[in-house]
Design an enzyme around this catalytic site. Structure first.
Site, PDB file in Angstrom:
ATOM      1  N   GLY B  50      27.303  48.081  50.424  1.00 45.46           N
ATOM      2  CA  GLY B  50      27.254  48.129  51.879  1.00 45.46           C
ATOM      3  C   GLY B  50      28.391  47.265  52.403  1.00 45.46           C
ATOM      4  N   ALA B  52      28.643  44.096  52.896  1.00 44.92           N
ATOM      5  CA  ALA B  52      28.880  42.857  52.154  1.00 44.92           C
ATOM      6  C   ALA B  52      29.488  43.141  50.789  1.00 44.92           C
ATOM      7  CB  ALA B  52      27.582  42.071  52.013  1.00 44.92           C
ATOM      8  N   GLY B  53      29.002  44.180  50.109  1.00 43.12           N
ATOM      9  CA  GLY B  53      29.476  44.456  48.755  1.00 43.12           C
ATOM     10  C   GLY B  53      30.798  45.200  48.724  1.00 43.12           C
ATOM     11  N   HIS B 274      12.498  44.202  65.824  1.00 37.65           N
ATOM     12  CA  HIS B 274      13.410  44.617  66.889  1.00 37.65           C
ATOM     13  C   HIS B 274      12.613  45.215  68.036  1.00 37.65           C
ATOM     14  CE1 HIS B 274      16.675  46.516  68.990  1.00 37.65           C
ATOM     15  NE2 HIS B 274      17.539  45.946  68.188  1.00 37.65           N
ATOM     16  N   SER B 292      19.449  51.240  70.179  1.00 41.23           N
ATOM     17  CA  SER B 292      20.249  50.014  70.214  1.00 41.23           C
ATOM     18  C   SER B 292      19.831  49.076  71.338  1.00 41.23           C
ATOM     19  CB  SER B 292      21.713  50.355  70.398  1.00 41.23           C
ATOM     20  OG  SER B 292      22.426  49.172  70.671  1.00 41.23           O
ATOM     21  N   ARG B 338      15.456  38.902  70.759  1.00 48.32           N
ATOM     22  CA  ARG B 338      14.606  39.935  70.170  1.00 48.32           C
ATOM     23  C   ARG B 338      13.172  39.487  69.946  1.00 48.32           C
ATOM     24  NH1 ARG B 338      18.953  42.402  65.844  1.00 48.32           N
ATOM     25  NH2 ARG B 338      20.154  43.385  67.484  1.00 48.32           N
ATOM     26  N   GLU B 433      22.854  40.655  53.799  1.00 44.49           N
ATOM     27  CA  GLU B 433      21.452  40.485  54.190  1.00 44.49           C
ATOM     28  C   GLU B 433      20.588  40.005  53.020  1.00 44.49           C
ATOM     29  OE1 GLU B 433      19.887  43.813  56.483  1.00 44.49           O
ATOM     30  OE2 GLU B 433      17.848  43.018  56.368  1.00 44.49           O
ATOM     31  N   LEU B 449      26.436  42.281  60.866  1.00 44.96           N
ATOM     32  CA  LEU B 449      27.689  42.897  60.419  1.00 44.96           C
ATOM     33  C   LEU B 449      28.733  41.806  60.239  1.00 44.96           C
ATOM     34  CD1 LEU B 449      27.759  46.035  62.768  1.00 44.96           C
ATOM     35  CD2 LEU B 449      26.760  45.808  60.501  1.00 44.96           C
TER      36      LEU B 449
END
Ligand SMILES: Cc1cc2nc3c(=O)[nH]c(=O)nc-3n(C[C@H](O)[C@H](O)[C@H](O)COP(=O)(O)OP(=O)(O)OC[C@H]3O[C@@H](n4cnc5c(N)ncnc54)[C@H](O)[C@@H]3O)c2cc1C
Ligand code: FES
Lengths: 256, 646
Positions: B50, B52-53, B274, B292, B338, B433, B449
């Protein structure tokens, strides 16, 4: 209201096995469920009856990851325009319908099992040049690159491609022009994409031709695309490809 | 049976000396380097591609390391990161509205309810600006203004406009940027990509992470891979609740296997709910869809003042509507964070004010915004979200207010890492995450992100070489080593066990039950009683799973039930730990709300004297109580205060 449907589903145990259609009754399906949720329900019942569930690719179920995709009554992603299989809801079907469900059919996408196909050839096209070379850490301030809003918006229109492969599945020739054109155009439209513009288009198109059929302008791809990517991008790519070929622009510092 | 408890680990967060704003730069200077010609002698495994990877794999590959990268989808482009809609934060201050690294740092610490490390958060804010530069250089088509400059918006209650976005598909465009950079490295041969592979075990030898065992999801082959270091970038575990906004495949298995091998799991109870998701519509529901948060910039949230009001929303006059967020939080109104917005919605629905057929939502109404700005403006801002809402519900949000309800969205908890993103197992790094590092008890919108890319592009590529440098001249452990053989055996046994139970209930049946238990008892609000109950139920459900689950088919082919079964098996163990963590934390903070600990007007009440620490749990053998290891949080720069959004 609940729906009672008959499904004809392609079952194939392994890549090398011969497949066949199996018929299942899908009863009492909620109209508000998605197509994949309908398959979940069917699968749970199959499993209760000791039959292996139908394999299908999916992940986000929000129409963005491009994992899902089956041919529904002959149409990739089914009857609704601009809609992935996971975003298709059962309220668009009628009780009593027979629904035929098949995997993407294209020689570049071998079936792995049931409705799951191998689409790694699409990754191959991106690997051939679908990027901007930008080593991490060497970038200048983002706002020092001005991008006209119209160019940026058009690039984004192309960049919205989710790589599902419906365009290939829809094409009588199994061509991947729309997919390739979307990536080429996204990058070739932007100032950041200019230094590699000509090598990008030649390398990607050449790689595409290694795996996929050729485009004869049926434009079935645009109709099947869940993101509504326009075939205009194919024209844009073809133009760049011709230019790149006409003179070897790589030697000319790639510009112009 | 007595099982030996492992020796208690001593956690050292390795936070560099010096003033907060200099720590990262000083540390970078002090860290060891690996010279370019030596990099190809190192093997690095990255599990997960994702944001991060993929960013880490592309960067390390380009630097010259030999990278092996793994993901369970058929392509790295499909990782869960692709679904992020709203945007990514960065302290660029392009709007000249007073933003700065300092302010982003402060907002993040405060938003996290003072349960994160100052040094990590400061670094995150500091590198945020470079992320945007990097992504733009790659050709990420962020939204722009007419003059060609980048556009920004304010997001999730921030009082500055620091969020960069690409229509409603920011995650997609950022992931494609990283994926394209990764594709280039795959073509160049520096990264070997293994799609449709799932890591099922971490291999540890002499206390170091030396490799992994994977299953090829198409053929069932079980393989050993060794390397000098292993990076987990495997995402969050929100799917433990069954219904969440996460992609269906998101899971905890990689992290959980590492945990069982000794890696501490930090703050598992910190879950983000959320506030704006489409409510559940029936039993067949397989996931929940996020609308969103940016919608709260223009939408107004309300419920009818009378719980018995069954009129359609457009027939309820304004004075008979309760705009409860505007009423209770006049300063932030619909833009409260949130956790606050979610709990408020839960309270309204619990008290019987819910709307919709199942009375399980609240209205998010664009009527005023459409009259004020015109439909075109609203369409330009949120067109794709409105379209998605209509596809799912069959209702047109331009005409009828959306119905929304909170849903599990993100997990702040994860594997414990130090400042270098290394877990307590040397050689095991964790990014994105999957780690616990930067968001404390609550994450701000558009910051996941940012963190994933900060970790992958900038932090790990600086800290990993510092670990590798000492290993120059060594080869990775042989895959014939008994440690690998044992790990492979473990995997085979589990797979065979799952296939041989042949019980009466499907994997999804168990998963739904587990999810419901956790949602009811360890969800938006928790009590000692509910958590104790949850632990009991999870335990008995887990027992039932191992004796009554039905997984058909074999290992030697594509078997999605088998994949799910392995993931759900790990979710049980994680679920139990989440409840334990939530039970021990006798305070309310961020996403963790204990009914016993609230202010007189119902807001979360922290206990800084007793709980200003990271709760890191150590696995102590199956069936044994895990050990709690604490990392104290020291606030030198900001003074923890009660969050107030009134
Ligand atoms: C609907 C939605 C909207 C969001 N919107 C925003 C937003 O607007 N802004 C924001 O900042 N954040 C947002 N988030 C949060 C953010 O998207 C995620 O936190 C982030 O993308 C996680 O990235 P990651 O790289 O850590 O993990 P992921 O993207 O989840 O990637 C995990 C990777 O690990 C792989 N993997 C996992 N387990 C294994 C295994 N055992 N073996 C092999 N591979 C494995 C997967 O294949 C995948 O490649 C949103 C989240 C959701 C659900
Ligand atoms: S499952 Fe992701 S697009 Fe359908």
């Amino acid at each position: 209201m609940a729906l009672n449907l008959t499904l004809r589903v392609w079952r194939q145990a392994r890549p090398e096995a011969t497949g066949r259609f199996e018929t299942y009754e899908a009863t009492d399906i909620s109209e508000d469920s998605s197509f994949l949720e309908m398959l979940d329900v069917v699968n749970e019942r199959l499993s209760d009856d000791g039959e292996e569930p139908i394999a299908f690719d999916h992940d986000c179920r929000e129409g963005i990851c491009g994992s899902c995709g089956v041919v529904i009554n002959g149409r990739p992603h089914g009857p609704l325009e601009r809609t992935t299989t996971c975003q298709l809801h059962m309220r668009h079907f009628t009780s009593g319908d027979t629904i035929t469900i098949e995997p993407w059919r294209a020689s570049a996408f071998p079936v792995l099992r049931d409705l799951v196909v191998d689409r790694s050839t699409l990754d191959g096209i991106v690997q051939a040049g679908g990027y901007v070379t930008a080593p991490t850490g060497a970038a200048r301030d983002a706002n020092s690159i001005l991008v006209p809003k119209s160019a940026s918006d058009t690039a984004m229109d192309a960049a919205e491609c989710i790589g599902c492969g419906a365009c290939v599945a829809a094409c009588p020739n199994g061509a991947a022009q729309l997919f390739t054109a979307a990536k080429v155009s996204h990058l070739n439209l932007l100032p950041q994409g200019q230094p590699e513009r000509w090598s990008r288009v030649s390398d990607m198109v050449d790689r595409m031709e290694d795996y996929f059929g050729s485009c004869t302008n049926y434009t079935e791809c645009e109709a099947a695309c869940p993101k509504g990517i326009s075939v205009d991008f194919i024209a844009m790519m073809n133009k760049d490809y011709l230019k790149a070929r006409f003179k070897d622009r790589r030697r000319q510092g790639q510009s112009g | 049976m007595t099982v030996e408890t492992p020796p208690q680990v001593d956690l050292n967060a390795q936070i560099p000396e010096g003033p907060l704003s200099d720590k990262w730069q000083n540390h970078r200077f002090k860290m060891k380097l690996v010279a370019p010609q030596n990099r190809r002698r190192f093997e690095v495994i990255i599990v997960g591609t994702g944001l991060a990877g993929a960013s880490a794999a592309a960067t390390l590959g380009e630097m010259g390391y030999n990278v092996k990268a793994f993901c369970f989808q058929d392509s790295p482009r499909r990782a869960h990161s692709i679904a992020a809609q709203g945007g990514i934060n960065a302290a660029k201050n392009y709007k000249n509205d007073g933003d700065s690294v300092e302010r982003l740092f402060y907002d993040t610490i405060k938003g996290g309810d003072y349960r994160s490390r100052e040094a990590n958060v400061y670094r995150l804010a500091e590198v945020s600006t470079q992320i945007i530069d990097q992504c733009v250089a790659q050709g990420v088509p962020f939204a722009r203004e007419y003059g060609g400059l980048l556009d920004n918006r304010s997001f999730g209650g921030a009082q500055v406009a620091r969020t960069f976005y690409a229509r409603g598909q920011t995650g997609q465009q950022l992931l494609l940027g990283a994926y394209q950079a990764l594709a280039k490295q795959i073509d160049a041969g520096t990264v070997q990509m293994y799609p449709r592979h799932e890591m099922l075990e971490l291999v540890v030898k002499d206390g170091r992470a030396v490799g992994i065992v994977t299953r090829n999801l198409v053929t069932g082959e079980i393989d050993r891979h060794s390397a000098h270091a292993v990076v987990l970038a495997t995402g969050g575990y929100g799917n433990v609740f069954y219904l969440s906004t996460n992609a269906k495949g998101s899971n905890v298995t990689a992290a959980w296997r590492a945990h069982r091998q000794g890696a501490l799991f930090a703050n598992p109870c910190y879950t983000q709910i959320h506030p704006t998701c489409i409510p559940v519509s029936g039993d067949y529901q397989s996931k929940l869809t996020l609308m969103s948060e940016s919608l709260r910039n223009d939408g107004r949230i309300w419920v009818p003042k009378s719980p018995d009001d069954t009129r359609p929303p457009d027939q309820i006059p304004d004075e008979e509507r309760d705009y409860y967020l505007e009423r209770r939080y006049p300063a932030f109104a619909n833009l409260v964070p949130r956790d606050v917005a979610s709990r408020a919605a839960k309270r309204m629905v619990d008290d019987g004010y819910g709307v919709g057929e199942l009375k399980n939502g609240v209205y998010l109404d664009f009527g005023d915004a459409i009259s004020r700005l015109g439909r075109d403006v609203i369409e330009a801002r949120y067109g794709n979200l409105f379209e998605m809402y209509e596809k799912i519900t069959g209702e047109d949000p331009y005409k009828v207010p959306m119905r929304i309800y909170p849903a599990v969205h993100y997990t702040m908890g994860g594997l414990w890492v130090d400042y270098n993103l290394m877990s307590n197992i040397p050689g095991l790094f964790v990014t994105g995450e999957a780690n616990f590092s930067d968001h404390g008890a609550n994450r701000l919108g558009a910051s996941a992100l940012m963190q994933g890319l900060a970790d992958g592009y900038f932090v790990l590529p600086a800290t990993l070489p510092n670990y590798l440098a000492d290993m120059l001249g060594t080869t990775p452990e042989s895959v014939d080593d008994p440690a690998f053989a044992a790990a492979e055996e473990e995997v085979r046994e589990r797979v065979n066990k799952l296939l041989s139970i042949n019980g009466t209930r499907s994997v999804d049946w168990f998963h739904r039950k587990l999810g419901k238990t956790l949602w009811d008892y360890c969800g938006m609000s928790r009590t000692a009683e509910s958590l104790t109950q949850a632990m009991k139920e999870v335990e008995s459900l887990q027992e039932q799973f191992w004796s009554d689950v039905r997984v058909l088919g074999d290992n030697e082919s594509l078997n999605q039930s088998l994949e799910k079964a392995g993931r759900v098996a790990d979710f049980f163990e994680l679920g139990a730990l989440m409840c334990r963590d939530a039970l021990h934390r006798e305070e309310s903070c961020g996403g963790h709300f204990r009914e016993e600990h609230k202010t007189p007007d119902g807001e979360a009440l922290r206990d800084d004297d007793n709980f200003a620490y990271v709760a890191a749990w150590q696995f102590a053998g199956a069936g044994n109580e895990p050990c709690l290891v604490k990392e104290d949080l020291n606030f030198e720069h900001v003074k923890p205060s009660q969050r107030s959004y009134k």
